[in-house]
Design an enzyme around this catalytic site. Structure first.
Site, short mmCIF file in Angstrom:
data_model
loop_
_atom_site.label_atom_id
_atom_site.label_comp_id
_atom_site.label_asym_id
_atom_site.label_seq_id
_atom_site.Cartn_x
_atom_site.Cartn_y
_atom_site.Cartn_z
N ALA A 22 0.82 -1.21 0.00
CA ALA A 22 0.00 0.00 0.00
C ALA A 22 0.85 1.26 0.00
O ALA A 22 0.48 2.28 -0.58
CB ALA A 22 -0.94 -0.01 1.20
N LYS A 164 -4.87 -13.49 3.03
CA LYS A 164 -4.77 -12.07 3.34
C LYS A 164 -4.33 -11.32 2.08
O LYS A 164 -3.46 -11.80 1.35
CB LYS A 164 -3.77 -11.81 4.47
CG LYS A 164 -3.77 -10.36 4.97
CD LYS A 164 -2.92 -10.20 6.21
CE LYS A 164 -1.44 -10.18 5.88
NZ LYS A 164 -0.61 -9.96 7.08
N LYS A 166 -3.59 -7.19 0.26
CA LYS A 166 -3.27 -5.79 0.51
C LYS A 166 -4.44 -4.89 0.11
O LYS A 166 -5.16 -5.17 -0.87
CB LYS A 166 -2.03 -5.38 -0.28
CG LYS A 166 -0.78 -6.15 0.10
CD LYS A 166 -0.38 -5.89 1.53
CE LYS A 166 0.89 -6.64 1.88
NZ LYS A 166 1.29 -6.43 3.30
N GLU A 222 -5.60 -5.21 9.04
CA GLU A 222 -4.30 -5.07 9.70
C GLU A 222 -3.74 -3.67 9.47
O GLU A 222 -3.74 -3.17 8.34
CB GLU A 222 -3.34 -6.11 9.14
CG GLU A 222 -1.93 -6.05 9.70
CD GLU A 222 -1.04 -7.15 9.14
OE1 GLU A 222 0.19 -6.98 9.17
OE2 GLU A 222 -1.59 -8.18 8.68
N GLU A 248 3.18 -6.05 13.84
CA GLU A 248 4.34 -6.57 13.13
C GLU A 248 5.56 -5.66 13.30
O GLU A 248 6.69 -6.12 13.21
CB GLU A 248 4.05 -6.76 11.65
CG GLU A 248 3.90 -5.49 10.83
CD GLU A 248 3.83 -5.77 9.34
OE1 GLU A 248 4.79 -5.43 8.64
OE2 GLU A 248 2.83 -6.33 8.88
N HIS A 298 3.50 -12.07 12.48
CA HIS A 298 3.90 -11.56 11.17
C HIS A 298 5.07 -12.37 10.61
O HIS A 298 6.04 -12.65 11.31
CB HIS A 298 4.31 -10.09 11.33
CG HIS A 298 5.13 -9.53 10.20
ND1 HIS A 298 6.49 -9.33 10.29
CD2 HIS A 298 4.77 -9.15 8.95
CE1 HIS A 298 6.94 -8.83 9.15
NE2 HIS A 298 5.92 -8.70 8.32
N GLU A 318 1.52 -16.72 9.15
CA GLU A 318 1.46 -16.10 7.83
C GLU A 318 2.42 -16.81 6.90
O GLU A 318 3.60 -16.94 7.19
CB GLU A 318 1.84 -14.62 7.96
CG GLU A 318 1.77 -13.84 6.66
CD GLU A 318 2.00 -12.36 6.86
OE1 GLU A 318 1.53 -11.57 6.04
OE2 GLU A 318 2.66 -11.99 7.87
#
Length: 370
Positions: A22, A164, A166, A222, A248, A298, A318
């Site tokens: 992001a 998961k 973004k 998150e 994280e 994380h 993850e």
């Protein structure tokens, strides 16, 4: 039993193509690996992501921490952690030095478990034998959603029922379309998680975006805001009807205590290679248990599978696939484990991460040989 050598090595591994989050685009991943050896020849391995500071972390290990650890009994992990933390307190407490401490601490625990021939999760007192692994990806490739759809379908084909993706790089309307596609691919029963990497900067902006995702039933979002904006994160959490996760980039039990105390999170994500190592990770996890908050760490699935399997409030780990260009750490590992039917089984002895010395020599960015 005595520690006779501590060596730390920075490495940099290029990605096959740039990967966008992001808030940034990356073209390589660097890591710092630390090796701790005892007087009987047993070696423990610790590591952390460097985020372009891998060489600085390695220097901190060798110049500041190694003199505190060499000559000590590696079983004394609690005392050694305190010595390293307090011995660098004026210039540390968070950031680079906590990552350096983490590499040493993880290596010490790895060495200890290897000495008795046990997988780390059994050495810590196993709560389970395998843990759920969610597929982490959903990065920004191209302008449409076809790539995202194909990627998520691949994860389902590999046996995952939790993924998961973004969010936050593009407009809210575009992001909602991406999330809608993800829910369509996953169906109503599988778990969808969203990761914004702290992209939104105020309550209204964050809530406007996150509320648009609510109809698609995310398990959590998150880091909707920056990790240090604890009060802001608490306001966002209060304004949503689904959970917020973070941690994280949080350091030590003190940072996680603030997240919990301020009601900023429903799920915590401590990374043992960031927060100060296994010694501190266990303190954080047990504190979270007293708040009935699950721990879903994380990154670093091979190490975290052991830790999640060792605590009562362990959630998921993850997992990144190498063909999605992010999980390049596996390029350094001999026979890295992969999930089966969405579950990852910890391997030993120790944390089970065995370093390929040829790969280490290829990717290291300092001079010398490990």
């Amino acid at each position: 039993m005595t520690v006779v050598a501590v060596e730390s090595v920075p490495v940099s591994i290029p990605l096959s193509e740039p990967v966008s989050f992001a808030t940034r685009t990356v073209e390589h991943r660097d890591h710092t690996l630390t090796f701790v050896r005892d007087d009987e020849g047993t070696e423990g391995v610790g590591y952390t992501l460097g985020y372009d500071g891998a060489g600085l972390i390695a220097d901190a290990v060798e110049e500041l921490l190694a003199p505190m650890v060499e000559g000590a009994d590696p079983n004394h992990t609690t005392r050694l952690w305190r010595d390293m933390f307090e011995g660098t307190y004026q210039i540390g407490r968070k950031g680079l030095l906590l990552r350096a401490i983490a590499t040493v601490d993880v290596a010490l625990w790895d060495l200890r478990a290897k000495r008795v021939g046990l997988p780390l999760h059994e050495f810590l007192g196993a709560a389970r034998e395998s843990v759920p692994a969610y597929a982490s990806g959903g990065y920004y490739r191209g302008e449409g959603v076809d790539g995202l759809r194909e990627e998520l379908e691949t994860y389902l084909d590999r046996g995952h029922d939790a993924v998961k993706m973004k969010v936050g790089r593009r407009s809210v309307a575009t992001e909602e379309k991406r999330v809608a596609v993800a829910r369509e691919v996953l169906g109503p029963e599988r778990t969808l998680m969203l990761d914004a990497n702290g992209v939104w900067t105020d309550t209204g902006e964050a809530l406007r975006a996150c509320r648009r995702f609510a109809p698609y039933d995310p398990y959590f979002v998150e880091e909707p805001v920056k990790a240090d904006s604890v009060e802001l994160m608490a306001r966002v959490r209060e304004g949503l009807d689904y959970p917020v996760a973070a941690g994280e980039l949080e350091f030590s039990r003190y940072g996680f205590a603030e997240l919990l105390r301020e009601g900023a999170v429903d799920v915590i994500q401590p990374d043992a290679t960031v927060c100060g190592g296994i010694t501190e990770w266990l303190r954080i996890a047990h504190t979270a248990a007293s708040h009935d908050v699950p721990v879903t760490p994380h990154y670093n699935p091979h190490l975290h599978a052991h830790l999640v399997a060792s605590v009562a409030n362990g959630g998921m780990v993850e997992y990144f696939y190498r063909d999605r260009d992010v999980k390049v750490f596996d390029d350094l590992i001999v026979d890295p484990p992969t999930p089966e039917n969405g579950m990852l089984t910890p391997r030993g002895p120790g944390h089970g991460v065995r370093i390929d010395r040829d790969a280490l020599a290829e990717f290291r960015t300092d001079e010398g040989g490990a």
